[in-house]
Scaffold this motif. Structure first.
Motif: not given
Lengths: 888, 888
Positions: B847, B850, B853-854, B857, B861, B881-882, B885-886
């Motif tokens: 987590l 990521s 890294l994320s 974007c 998003c 949850v997903s 995550t982002v």
């Protein structure tokens, strides 16, 4: 000292470092038991404190903040205490303050010096605290407390730790889905609703019944399925399912329990078991549910018992044998009851005993003992059903007992393994243990026999009810003292065995204690029932022990009367003295002693009470020592109710009266006198069920023997159907008495005063089946003796097998799971499948719609997604799914 | 017809629509049973087909594609067959082809006309198929098959459906995590490894033992935790855990089973239980494991039995009573054995019988029956342990039996409920059922008695072993015939009761069948053991039934000899004829009939065989009718081994010999003769365990009575210790014989030929304890009789209770869970906790990375994310949850 040992053994390898307020062993590596499934404070709330001192609202708010960490946010879930070494206060002071749990310092690390020990302990304490922190728990120390020599560590379990543990423990939690438990509208349901309306005043005023028709569907908790559960109030989610809706504050629960449960004035009401379980956990809830069912089941038993007794009273004047004994015409001269000192006596003087014997020795008692054997089987079955129902209502179905911490090896065991003394000794030790247990049993029985034999033969002449009663009371006192001794012996034997886990330690201890206490309580009774008056010999050739003591005889009515006296005194005495007096008196006394001791300290008591935090005041309460004594008491009582019920039909009534008080007494003790025990989960009552089954089995055999050998039932039947000239009982007394020619007395054994009755006696009578002096084989055992013996034995076989068969049939006919529960479990299963199906469809639906929405940012996200998926895929399916979700 | 009924009742409300090849009831709403936990083809593989016709590789590849759908990709997981109405082929033709399962057409919808029925069935079939499709299953029809009048529906369960069902069924699947089962290196382990090396040749040549030390950690399957499981080969994941590594093709498993299991030449080897379970499922695996353990346990029992028998043989010449009978000096004249026709006889003519009786009636048999009672207890305990071990090895711990489909209400029940005939009748019906069952029992016993009584009194004079043997054989034939009748009666009674679920139907049926068959097998034996020769009266006053028939007497040696003959013939005959002949013969016969019938059809057999799909050829195999007959056979045998073992110590040996064959016979039947049954899951052997326990309990009582009443053990003991002048057995025969004055014969009952022995007889002797003619009470029962009776009864009580206590102790001493298994379960739990912890830490780690890294974007998003989260949150925690995550 031996009693405090009881607590020592329950400590883990970290023992001696902390004293847990809630007194549950902390297993070395895992956390599961620190995380109480109901992470409400393990401290008795203010209502319990009330007894010490009435609590005004201001005081309440004052002590309230002891329930939270210093930040006022995080709740205290668990409190550890440990002795603090003060330069001024000696060790003896602190340990005496802490009472028993502090006495186990030596166990953890034997053979160290005092100072080094303290340092070592502090080091290990920190190590342990570090471990707790590693597991995600939050700790707060409170060393500058006002209680001398005690440090407190408050523990808070954060939400994520709770979730993880709940998942590991496979806790079943209520989901959002609710459904209605439909009451089908048949005739049976209408009757039952009518009955429940009639019984309404018997229900405690607790609102737990309102939500009865609506039930939350439960499912094993899992973090991935959090969406299934109602997490709106995370503070109370892990509490019991309805706590948040019924009682918003814990204090209120306790207040309710105090009013509607731990109160003698509500003795006629049902117990609020659901509330008890919410506050104390399943294990204690099950105990009270069991006790309640047992008491309830005693009602029909005592009713039938009273009827049987009344039948005996009503028919006492129609009883031909006692009429014959009392009739002055049948003036039979009996042989003397002891050597030289005693003389001949008239049978009619035994009239009173004979009439009294009839009360307990009539055909109805045979019926009653069959009834009670079936009652016991029924009780066991009902308990299984009740347990199943509670398991269902408490969402314990599927929970496995073994997963609890009691499976961890005991610290003591690990210590012994370390010493490598175990592997060789254990086998032989176990053998020694058994030898000792059986030795004690044999010793008890033989002592009993010897005691009875040595009663002075001179007073024998005037054997009175009073003498027997005194003997029984002395017996009772001996039993009460030995009970304590045996408890210690059992513990010592179990320690010798070094069982591996806490669970096996507890079970072995319980089993041994049970055997010893059972033998202790019942050996005098068994002696009277089966051995007394059996091997007395006959006039002219009595059996002597140690050359001088003649074996004891029973009074003319058989030994049943004496058995009855012994039973009633032992049972009543044990209940009154041991259970009620000890249970109320000793805790009060202990509290008083602790109070006086603390008064000798530096603080003024009132001052201190006000300023103390809640956990500090609770520290002065008695620690919870387990349910073993409570169960043990009840199982011994169950023994009195079932084992010798053929000779004492009023036993269930006495037990019922005792238990009505007992429930409230225990409730009071749990609510006000003890530190609040950690809520332990349990699906059943464990080894106690097996012990109950064992008692019920033994009861069948013992009752068969009491009816056929102790009572005169079989001789009467044999006389009536084999020997009676007119098929009636007339002549029975004469038939049971053999003849003795007084000229056959051994030298020096004949009565000193042969003319005591005023006439010269040539032939006297004695109770036995022997040939008369004028037969070819004088004084030999007669054919009647063998016939009666054969019938007696045949009765035992028939009774035992018929009753066992009937019990098995009862066992088989009553299903273990109540029908409505099994239907509901089935229904829940279908609903769960439904829920999952819908979830899945919904998920697919959302996936599709999210796909349409997210296509816009797809290109932008692709970089990070790719990185994500390569990193996440091998480790976590969850993350890979999430990536897929966006990537679609 | 009644036998085919057995299958009818197992049909659901969809019955009559389809015949399932694997013959498992399809419950109306749920899918669980369609989805076999091992979704390998439910068709017997080619190896099983081999018996019909040897299979060349080309043929194999030809029939191979029958295992897949037309696309050659999707595997066939299940096949349903149904009768197709052909305009030309009549209904009788198709139903005869389909044998029993087709006979249930009328049940589903009674009272309809034939044509309408067919249409209605087609409609409901489509409805059912639609339901299957709704549940996600994929169907392929194959109506233009070459088998006349049969349509096939092939079913494929896709991956996602399998996953969902596995989750719902809480299947435990192996995770990726493997761990080594460490063998500690103590002395015990060294010995056991040595033993296992010695026993190596006894192991079947199956490679399942290689991976023994490495075990996959198992966890309940859940789609959210897919990452825990090794899903590299999805086609085989849901197969058993090691199938993919050991046997890559199903055919190979079957070949192995055929060689290493279903083969008489490997009778001395252990069974490859793991492989059996993989191929047939847990339920059948448990049966063979049970049978194997039982056979294994019979080895020590038969050894001891043979020793006891040899002891009898060795001591026959030292036996004083038989020596006295055979000695020509003791020429005792006996009273005639029947009225008028028979005359006086010499006791020495009974010499042979007396000597033979000693073989089975000596002190060693008492020891042996105690041994066998404990053996039975030990066997039950061992089975519990073996079951536990298998549960562990097969990853069934935690699986709950009730969740399987057998809990669904039976179609028949629902049909009755629809008719509303149930609620009122059921209670009374159940009552009638019990009455009938007990009526049959009473009838059997009385018939038996009457049969024995009516044997011609004229032939009595020369009662020979041959006569008795013939009688026993006739008895056996009657037993065999009635066995079939009772099976039907039990079924009829159970149908009357209308039990609600399939499970309760099965249990009730088994229970009733068991009771009836048990009574059938044992009533003649019980008659001989306990009733024959008991109520014969005495010379001069014999007991007559129907005014003319004198009650039957036993030969001089007691009834034990006859009991032994009856037992051995019934047991051996039942085993040889019923089990082996019937089990081999009847299936062969049925197959032959089916073969001949199909030959009468339009196709040439060879042509057809070649072109038929695999499922089409399997259609000609016998359907699997459940394990009930197999268990029933074994439990009756268990009865022979335990119940009367006191009189027939060779019973365990015969049982052992039978079972060694039986295992391979059953194996052959399962592998080659029957359609492959659906692999059903089971944790235990269900009701059979309770029945075994019941038999073991009854055995104790019956053995107690056989020893004390049927054998002469007690009279001998009583004589030796109470009456013998020198403490030896000399004079025992004389002591058991009473005197009769021949002048006291009733008129017309005295022998026609009083001088048969060549001299005038005044006093003859008969076997009984009665007063002599010269006593004051001639011919009355003597004191000795009562004394012997009392000792006999006392022996029964002591024996029963001691043996029951010892059994309980055995039960208690042997832990139910083997120590190594409980240790391993504990270890697995710790490993699982570990795994979860690591997963969690890994997740957090990912987590965090990521997140870094994320961030790039994130802004892009945010639009879709927001939409996502609002849509997803209330429905699906997974999606929320997903998104998180982002978004982080």
């Amino acid at each position: 000292m031996t009693l405090s040992c009881q607590h020592q053994k329950k400590q883990s390898k970290w023992s001696g470092l902390f004293n847990e307020i809630s007194h549950k062993p902390l297993p070395p590596p895992a956390v599961s038991c620190v995380l109480n499934p109901f992470p409400s404070p393990c401290l008795p709330p203010c209502a319990c404190f009330q007894l010490l001192k009435a609590l005004t609202p201001e005081e309440n708010s004052l002590c309230q903040h002891g329930l939270y960490f210093q930040d006022g946010q995080r709740r205290v879930d668990y409190v550890l205490t440990y002795p603090v070494k003060k330069p001024s206060a000696g060790r003896s002071n602190s340990s005496s303050l802490l009472s028993s749990p502090a006495a186990d310092v030596e166990l953890g690390c034997p053979g160290e010096t005092f100072g080094g020990q303290e340092d070592h302990k502090a080091f290990r304490r920190e190590e342990f605290e570090g471990k707790l922190r590693d597991m995600g728990l939050e700790l707060e120390k409170d060393e500058d407390t006002k209680v001398t020599g005690v440090g407190f560590v408050k523990i808070h379990a954060p939400w994520n730790v709770l979730c993880r543990e709940a998942e590991l423990m496979k806790l079943k939690m209520p989901t959002k889905k609710m459904y209605e438990v439909k009451q089908s509208s048949g005739v049976v349901e209408k009757i039952s609703s009518l009955v429940s309306k009639v019984l309404e005043p018997l229900r405690p005023h607790v609102e737990e019944h309102h939500t009865k028709n609506i039930k939350h569907l439960s499912h094993t908790f899992s973090r991935e399925k959090q969406h299934l559960f109602d997490l709106s109030d995370k503070d109370y989610f892990f509490d019991s399912k309805t706590r948040s809706s019924i009682v918003s504050v814990l204090k209120f629960t306790c207040d309710l329990l105090y009013e509607e449960w731990a109160n003698y004035s509500v003795f006629y009401k049902y117990q609020p078991i659901g509330l008890v379980r919410k506050y104390f956990g399943e294990k204690i809830g099950l105990y009270f549910a069991w006790l309640g069912l047992y008491t309830q089941m005693l009602i029909p038993a005592s009713l039938v018992g009273v009827i049987v007794f009344l039948y005996g009273c009503a028919t006492v004047d129609d009883n031909i044998p006692s009429m014959e004994i009392c009739h002055p015409k049948n003036n039979i001269t009996m042989c003397p009851l002891c050597d030289r000192v005693c003389s001949y006596w008239k049978l009619s003087t035994a009239c009173g005993t004979a009439r009294a014997s009839h009360l307990f020795d009539n055909p109805a008692t045979v019926f009653f003992s069959i009834f009670m054997a079936l009652w016991a089987a029924m009780f066991m079955e009902h308990w299984k059903r009740r347990q199943m129902r509670l398991n269902y209502e408490w969402d314990l179905t599927g929970f496995e007992d073994e997963e609890v911490s009691s499976d961890h090896p005991r610290a003591e065991y690990e210590f012994r393994v370390m010493q490598k003394s175990l592997s060789k000794d254990q086998k032989s030790k176990i053998g020694v243990t058994f030898a000792i247990v059986f030795g004690v049993i044999l010793y008890r029985i033989s002592t009993k026999a010897a005691l009875h034999m040595s009663s002075n033969p001179i007073t024998r002449n005037h054997v009175q009810l009073t003498v027997k009663t005194t003997a029984a009371i002395i017996n009772l006192v001996v039993i009460l003292i030995l009970d304590e001794v045996y408890g210690a012996v059992a513990r010592w034997l179990t320690v010798l065995e070094v069982p591996k886990t806490d669970k096996s330690f507890e079970e072995r201890l319980i089993f041994k204690t049970f055997i010893l206490k059972f033998v202790n309580a019942f050996s005098p009774i068994i002696y009277i029932a089966f051995f007394r008056g059996r091997l007395v010999g006959r006039p002219g050739s009595y059996l002597y022990v140690f050359e001088s003591y003649r074996m004891e005889e029973c009074a003319h009515g058989g030994c049943l009367m004496e058995l009855c006296i012994q039973l009633s005194i032992t049972m009543l005495g044990k209940q009154l003295i041991q259970n009620n007096l000890f249970e109320i008196g000793i805790p009060k006394l202990k509290k008083l002693i602790r109070y006086i001791r603390s008064k000798q300290g530096a603080f003024q008591e009132e001052e201190r009470q006000k300023k103390l935090q809640r956990y500090e005041t609770d520290h002065f309460l008695e620690p919870f020592a387990g349910l073993t004594p409570e169960y043990m008491e009840m199982i011994i009582q169950f023994g009195f109710v079932t084992l010798f019920v053929a000779s004492f039909p009023l036993a269930p009534l006495f037990a019922l009266l005792n238990n009505i008080i007992e429930i409230r007494l225990d409730a009071k003790k749990f609510v006000t006198e003890l530190r609040r025990p950690v809520a332990a989960r349990a699906k059943d009552i464990g080894i106690w069920y097996n012990l109950l089954r064992g008692v019920a089995k033994v009861a069948v055999i013992i009752n068969a023997f009491v009816i056929s050998f102790t009572s005169d039932f079989i001789p009467r039947m044999v006389y009536q159907y084999m020997y009676s000239p007119d098929g009636s009982m007339h002549g029975f007394v004469n038939h049971t008495l053999s003849y003795f020619n007084v000229s056959h007395f051994q030298d020096g054994k004949e009565p000193m005063d042969p003319l005591h009755l005023g006439y010269h006696v040539e032939i006297c009578r004695y109770k036995d089946y022997r040939e008369p002096p004028w037969s070819s084989t004088p004084y030999e055992i007669s054919k009647e003796f063998w016939a009666v013996l054969a019938v007696r034995l045949a009765f035992v076989i028939v009774f035992q097998n018929v009753v066992m068969l009937m019990s098995d049939i009862v066992d088989w006919l009553i299903p273990d799971i109540p029908k409505d529960i099994s239907l509901q479990i089935h229904k829940e299963k279908i609903l769960l499948v439904d829920l999952f199906m819908k979830e899945e469809q919904g998920k697919i639906h959302i996936l599709e719609s999210s796909y349409r929405l997210s296509t816009g940012c797809k290109e932008n996200c692709s970089r990070s997604d790719n990185n994500n998926s390569t990193a996440a895929h091998p480790r976590s399916g969850l993350l890979s799914v999430s990536c897929t979700t966006v990537r679609i």
